[in-house]
Design a protein around this motif. Sequence first.
Motif, PDB file in Angstrom:
ATOM      1  N   ALA A  97       0.844  -1.195   0.000  1.00 49.32           N
ATOM      2  CA  ALA A  97       0.000   0.000   0.000  1.00 49.32           C
ATOM      3  C   ALA A  97       0.884   1.251   0.000  1.00 49.32           C
ATOM      4  N   PRO A  98       0.475   2.294  -0.715  1.00 52.09           N
ATOM      5  CA  PRO A  98       1.327   3.487  -0.857  1.00 52.09           C
ATOM      6  C   PRO A  98       1.434   4.365   0.387  1.00 52.09           C
ATOM      7  N   TRP A  99       0.603   4.144   1.403  1.00 53.70           N
ATOM      8  CA  TRP A  99       0.741   4.934   2.636  1.00 53.70           C
ATOM      9  C   TRP A  99       0.262   4.121   3.829  1.00 53.70           C
ATOM     10  N   GLU A 100       0.801   4.475   4.997  1.00 53.51           N
ATOM     11  CA  GLU A 100       0.412   3.818   6.239  1.00 53.51           C
ATOM     12  C   GLU A 100      -1.046   4.147   6.544  1.00 53.51           C
ATOM     13  N   GLY A 101      -1.816   3.131   6.873  1.00 55.02           N
ATOM     14  CA  GLY A 101      -3.232   3.327   7.171  1.00 55.02           C
ATOM     15  C   GLY A 101      -4.149   2.897   6.044  1.00 55.02           C
ATOM     16  N   LEU A 102      -3.586   2.626   4.865  1.00 52.74           N
ATOM     17  CA  LEU A 102      -4.402   2.112   3.763  1.00 52.74           C
ATOM     18  C   LEU A 102      -4.377   0.592   3.850  1.00 52.74           C
ATOM     19  N   HIS A 103      -5.557  -0.015   3.907  1.00 51.47           N
ATOM     20  CA  HIS A 103      -5.667  -1.469   4.011  1.00 51.47           C
ATOM     21  C   HIS A 103      -6.438  -2.008   2.819  1.00 51.47           C
ATOM     22  N   VAL A 104      -6.034  -3.187   2.381  1.00 50.29           N
ATOM     23  CA  VAL A 104      -6.693  -3.863   1.269  1.00 50.29           C
ATOM     24  C   VAL A 104      -7.175  -5.217   1.775  1.00 50.29           C
ATOM     25  N   CYS A 105      -8.479  -5.458   1.649  1.00 49.50           N
ATOM     26  CA  CYS A 105      -9.065  -6.729   2.071  1.00 49.50           C
ATOM     27  C   CYS A 105      -9.878  -7.314   0.923  1.00 49.50           C
ATOM     28  N   CYS A 132      -7.513   4.312   6.956  1.00 43.72           N
ATOM     29  CA  CYS A 132      -7.672   4.360   8.408  1.00 43.72           C
ATOM     30  C   CYS A 132      -6.596   5.233   9.041  1.00 43.72           C
ATOM     31  N   PRO A 133      -6.866   5.733  10.254  1.00 37.54           N
ATOM     32  CA  PRO A 133      -5.800   6.417  10.983  1.00 37.54           C
ATOM     33  C   PRO A 133      -4.619   5.457  11.117  1.00 37.54           C
ATOM     34  N   PRO A 134      -3.408   5.911  10.969  1.00 34.61           N
ATOM     35  CA  PRO A 134      -2.909   7.275  11.057  1.00 34.61           C
ATOM     36  C   PRO A 134      -2.799   8.008   9.718  1.00 34.61           C
TER      37      PRO A 134
END
Length: 157
Positions: A97-105, A132-134
Motif C-alpha cells: 500500500a502506498p501509505w500507512e493506514g491504507l488497508h486492502v481486504c 484508516c488512521p494514522p
Amino acid sequence: MPITRDYRALAVAAAKGIYTWDSRSSSYSDIYARVRSWWELLPDGSNPLSALVTEFEGTGVTAGTFVELAGQSARRVGTAQSLRCDLELAKVQEYPAPWEGLHVCTVTVEVVDETSNGRSVYAAPVTVMLNCPPALTAPSYRCAMVAFYATAERIVY
C-alpha cells in the motif's frame, strides 16, 4: 456501515452491503446512493466516482437491468464467507500500500439471488480498500471505504 477503526469489520460490512438489496422496497437510485454514501473521495482524486459506477455495475446490476429485475421482484443477499487482508494477499505483498493506514481486504461473499423465476447461489470476491488512521487523509476516529473492486480483473488475491 459501521463507524469503526476495525478495517476488517468495515471490509466485511461493505462487501455484504454491496451485494445486498431488494427491488421490492428500493429503486436502483436508492441502492446506488447507499453504496455511494460509503465511498469517500480522496483529496488527490485517485478514486473517482466513475470507478464506483464501473465496480458497482461489476456486481451484475445496472440501471437498465434493474428495471427488469424489479419486474421479477428480485432481491439479493450477500453473506461473508472469508476475509483476507494486507499481508495475507500476495498482490499486496508484491506491491505494498502506498501509505500507512491504507488497508486492502478481499472478502468472498456468498450471494443468494432470488426472483419470482427462481433462486441462484454463487460466490463473489470483492476487494475493499480502506483508509484508516494514522493516514492523514483518513477521518481521525474511524476507517473509511475509499474503493471496492467487483470486476474480475481488479480483484486482489
